[in-house]
Scaffold this active site. Sequence first.
Site, PDB file in Angstrom:
ATOM      1  N   ILE A  36     -62.724  46.975  38.320  1.00  0.00           N
ATOM      2  CA  ILE A  36     -63.028  47.472  36.842  1.00  0.00           C
ATOM      3  C   ILE A  36     -63.937  48.155  36.507  1.00  0.00           C
ATOM      4  CG2 ILE A  36     -62.909  47.299  34.213  1.00  0.00           C
ATOM      5  CD1 ILE A  36     -60.807  45.368  34.512  1.00  0.00           C
ATOM      6  N   LEU A  57     -71.211  40.538  44.229  1.00  0.00           N
ATOM      7  CA  LEU A  57     -70.567  41.278  45.618  1.00  0.00           C
ATOM      8  C   LEU A  57     -69.807  40.284  46.478  1.00  0.00           C
ATOM      9  CD1 LEU A  57     -73.170  44.727  46.516  1.00  0.00           C
ATOM     10  CD2 LEU A  57     -71.098  44.394  45.232  1.00  0.00           C
ATOM     11  N   ASP A  81     -77.680  38.089  40.762  1.00  0.00           N
ATOM     12  CA  ASP A  81     -76.858  37.207  40.323  1.00  0.00           C
ATOM     13  C   ASP A  81     -76.886  37.271  38.662  1.00  0.00           C
ATOM     14  OD1 ASP A  81     -75.339  35.156  39.108  1.00  0.00           O
ATOM     15  OD2 ASP A  81     -74.892  34.768  40.684  1.00  0.00           O
ATOM     16  N   ILE A  82     -76.111  37.394  38.101  1.00  0.00           N
ATOM     17  CA  ILE A  82     -76.662  37.333  36.363  1.00  0.00           C
ATOM     18  C   ILE A  82     -77.064  36.348  36.208  1.00  0.00           C
ATOM     19  CG2 ILE A  82     -75.251  38.897  35.993  1.00  0.00           C
ATOM     20  CD1 ILE A  82     -73.514  37.473  34.451  1.00  0.00           C
ATOM     21  N   ALA A 102     -68.972  41.133  34.390  1.00  0.00           N
ATOM     22  CA  ALA A 102     -69.510  40.323  35.541  1.00  0.00           C
ATOM     23  C   ALA A 102     -68.273  38.873  34.901  1.00  0.00           C
ATOM     24  CB  ALA A 102     -71.133  40.024  36.366  1.00  0.00           C
ATOM     25  N   TYR A 174     -60.574  30.459  32.796  1.00  0.00           N
ATOM     26  CA  TYR A 174     -61.082  31.019  32.224  1.00  0.00           C
ATOM     27  C   TYR A 174     -61.075  31.732  31.113  1.00  0.00           C
ATOM     28  CZ  TYR A 174     -60.393  36.924  32.778  1.00  0.00           C
ATOM     29  OH  TYR A 174     -61.211  37.953  32.911  1.00  0.00           O
ATOM     30  N   PHE A 202     -55.902  43.484  28.528  1.00  0.00           N
ATOM     31  CA  PHE A 202     -54.736  43.037  28.661  1.00  0.00           C
ATOM     32  C   PHE A 202     -54.762  42.842  30.250  1.00  0.00           C
ATOM     33  CE2 PHE A 202     -52.399  41.026  25.274  1.00  0.00           C
ATOM     34  CZ  PHE A 202     -53.568  41.739  24.284  1.00  0.00           C
ATOM     35  N   GLU A 302     -46.693  25.648  36.062  1.00  0.00           N
ATOM     36  CA  GLU A 302     -47.320  24.965  34.169  1.00  0.00           C
ATOM     37  C   GLU A 302     -48.881  25.607  34.052  1.00  0.00           C
ATOM     38  OE1 GLU A 302     -49.708  20.177  33.357  1.00  0.00           O
ATOM     39  OE2 GLU A 302     -48.659  21.319  35.018  1.00  0.00           O
ATOM     40  N   ASP A 304     -48.196  28.819  33.092  1.00  0.00           N
ATOM     41  CA  ASP A 304     -47.871  30.438  32.969  1.00  0.00           C
ATOM     42  C   ASP A 304     -47.886  30.542  31.574  1.00  0.00           C
ATOM     43  OD1 ASP A 304     -47.765  32.410  33.871  1.00  0.00           O
ATOM     44  OD2 ASP A 304     -45.529  32.072  34.175  1.00  0.00           O
TER      45      ASP A 304
HETATM   46  N1  LIG Z   1     -58.212  42.250  35.747  1.00  0.00           N
HETATM   47  C1  LIG Z   1     -57.907  42.170  34.719  1.00  0.00           C
HETATM   48  O1  LIG Z   1     -56.686  42.208  34.005  1.00  0.00           O
HETATM   49  C2  LIG Z   1     -58.685  41.956  33.571  1.00  0.00           C
HETATM   50  C3  LIG Z   1     -58.485  41.318  32.847  1.00  0.00           C
HETATM   51  C4  LIG Z   1     -59.141  40.568  31.082  1.00  0.00           C
HETATM   52  C5  LIG Z   1     -60.489  40.837  31.717  1.00  0.00           C
HETATM   53  N2  LIG Z   1     -60.818  41.450  33.104  1.00  0.00           N
HETATM   54  C6  LIG Z   1     -62.595  41.674  32.757  1.00  0.00           C
HETATM   55  O2  LIG Z   1     -63.039  42.123  33.188  1.00  0.00           O
HETATM   56  C7  LIG Z   1     -64.113  41.676  34.384  1.00  0.00           C
HETATM   57  C8  LIG Z   1     -63.769  43.201  35.248  1.00  0.00           C
HETATM   58  O3  LIG Z   1     -62.333  42.327  36.014  1.00  0.00           O
HETATM   59  P1  LIG Z   1     -62.108  43.204  37.889  1.00  0.00           P
HETATM   60  O4  LIG Z   1     -60.580  43.120  37.567  1.00  0.00           O
HETATM   61  O5  LIG Z   1     -62.631  44.222  37.605  1.00  0.00           O
HETATM   62  O6  LIG Z   1     -62.634  41.748  38.351  1.00  0.00           O
HETATM   63  P2  LIG Z   1     -63.582  42.138  39.737  1.00  0.00           P
HETATM   64  O7  LIG Z   1     -63.250  40.153  40.118  1.00  0.00           O
HETATM   65  O8  LIG Z   1     -63.171  43.221  41.018  1.00  0.00           O
HETATM   66  O9  LIG Z   1     -65.159  42.339  39.496  1.00  0.00           O
HETATM   67  C9  LIG Z   1     -65.259  41.525  38.552  1.00  0.00           C
HETATM   68  C10 LIG Z   1     -67.579  41.523  39.289  1.00  0.00           C
HETATM   69  O10 LIG Z   1     -68.053  40.606  39.373  1.00  0.00           O
HETATM   70  C11 LIG Z   1     -68.699  39.826  39.639  1.00  0.00           C
HETATM   71  N3  LIG Z   1     -69.912  39.151  39.568  1.00  0.00           N
HETATM   72  C12 LIG Z   1     -68.791  38.278  39.444  1.00  0.00           C
HETATM   73  N4  LIG Z   1     -69.676  36.592  39.012  1.00  0.00           N
HETATM   74  C13 LIG Z   1     -70.711  37.440  39.534  1.00  0.00           C
HETATM   75  C14 LIG Z   1     -72.610  37.266  39.247  1.00  0.00           C
HETATM   76  N5  LIG Z   1     -72.806  35.479  38.576  1.00  0.00           N
HETATM   77  N6  LIG Z   1     -73.179  37.532  38.909  1.00  0.00           N
HETATM   78  C15 LIG Z   1     -72.923  39.103  39.706  1.00  0.00           C
HETATM   79  N7  LIG Z   1     -71.661  39.521  39.724  1.00  0.00           N
HETATM   80  C16 LIG Z   1     -70.669  38.963  39.476  1.00  0.00           C
HETATM   81  C17 LIG Z   1     -68.070  40.284  41.162  1.00  0.00           C
HETATM   82  O11 LIG Z   1     -68.612  39.882  42.170  1.00  0.00           O
HETATM   83  C18 LIG Z   1     -67.099  41.112  41.315  1.00  0.00           C
HETATM   84  O12 LIG Z   1     -67.448  42.047  41.609  1.00  0.00           O
HETATM   85  C19 LIG Z   1     -64.187  40.826  34.487  1.00  0.00           C
HETATM   86  O13 LIG Z   1     -65.056  40.661  32.824  1.00  0.00           O
HETATM   87  C20 LIG Z   1     -62.152  40.058  34.441  1.00  0.00           C
HETATM   88  O14 LIG Z   1     -62.894  38.909  33.718  1.00  0.00           O
HETATM   89  C21 LIG Z   1     -59.664  41.983  33.908  1.00  0.00           C
END
Ligand SMILES: NC(=O)c1ccc[n+]([C@@H]2O[C@H](COP(=O)([O-])OP(=O)(O)OC[C@H]3O[C@@H](n4cnc5c(N)ncnc54)[C@H](O)[C@@H]3O)[C@@H](O)[C@H]2O)c1
Length: 359
Positions: A36, A57, A81-82, A102, A174, A202, A302, A304
């Site tokens: 995203i 990454l 890292d954040i 992130a 999560y 969603f 469980e 789900d």
């Molecule tokens: N994909 C979905 O269906 C969905 C739904 C709801 C919310 N989200 C949220 O949207 C955001 C993006 O999700 P996504 O699907 O692209 O996942 P993704 O895993 O593709 O992207 C998350 C990114 O965060 C980076 N990351 C994780 N921990 C980190 C840290 N400590 N420091 C720096 N970078 C870090 C990872 O390397 C990864 O590239 C996330 O916050 C996720 O929780 C996703």
Amino acid sequence: MATVREGKRAVAPAGESRVHALAGRSVLVTGGGGLIGSRITARLRTAGARAVVLDRLDAYEPGTLPLLGVDPAEPDLVAGDITDRALVRTLLAESDAVVHAAAYADVAACTRNPGVAFESNVRGTQVLLEEVVRSPVRRLVFASSASVYGDRPQRDGAERRFTESQPLAPLSVYGNSKAWAESQIRLMLADKGVEHTILRYFSVYGDPQVPKKDSHSWVVAWFAMHAAVGHELQLHNGGRQVRDFVHVDDVADATVRALCRPEAADETLNIGTGVTTSIRTVAELVREYVADVTLAVAPRPEGDPLGAGADARHMARVLGWRPAIGLEEGIRRYVEWLARTPSAVPAWLSGSTSLTGVG
Ligand SMILES: NC(=O)c1ccc[n+]([C@@H]2O[C@H](COP(=O)([O-])OP(=O)(O)OC[C@H]3O[C@@H](n4cnc5c(N)ncnc54)[C@H](O)[C@@H]3O)[C@@H](O)[C@H]2O)c1
């Protein structure tokens, strides 16, 4: 363009995103190396903003990054890292706004490794917030999740819907980490001159999504890739669970709008279509494109959730927008992309015999 007034809230008419306001602005995108975040980054750059990515990454195999359009050699991509306070402070000093995407973003992985989830999703968010309030940043958009609701939707007529104002009851580590981050953002940014918008995405899908090993999420990619390599598709609980599937392109549009629109300041918004689809229907839609794929029934794991759709009315009012890509169209795009990009299927998946998907 004039705004129209609905109740107490002034909203822009559909189509007006105000992205022009981003030209020349600098936006830090945490997690911009993920599915995203990379799409949001591309949108911001198209709008003329400088988008700087901070990402660890390590969420994917290195071979997946080019599929996401992520080039580790690119100057505005910082591999870090954040939780690295000094690095975050340096990057924020040059930022006008932040998209905080992130996260340790896999539900099952967070359950297996709650300490890792805590580090990224809780402590990382805390470090970011402490540094945001002492930086020039004036707007933060947070990628939250429908998982904060748990499995207790409100009834809206005959429909089961999650509504922004209902109590949160996350079922997973999560979801709990996202619920905590939401509260902390509201508490820490109130009266600090930093506007925030919390977006509860969603079920996000769409190319180039690549499933993660041992994950139960991302069922469109999961089913399409398993079907492509000739595996049967197992449906937990017969696939009766429902999800609100929202395409990653729409999620990126919504996020950029949330960043630009004054109406979105200090709001919490569902980001979904309002349409629910069963997991069985997803399998059947995928099967239309792939010959000789069989469906099998598996027990419901469980925890789900049965699922529900987004109440998308507040989103539509505040953003002046609705998602544009329906699930059938999104699945068609995904399957066509996969046919053009067979190397996207990870090695662990093509050799796998465990073939379930839940959402
Ligand atoms: N994909 C979905 O269906 C969905 C739904 C709801 C919310 N989200 C949220 O949207 C955001 C993006 O999700 P996504 O699907 O692209 O996942 P993704 O895993 O593709 O992207 C998350 C990114 O965060 C980076 N990351 C994780 N921990 C980190 C840290 N400590 N420091 C720096 N970078 C870090 C990872 O390397 C990864 O590239 C996330 O916050 C996720 O929780 C996703």
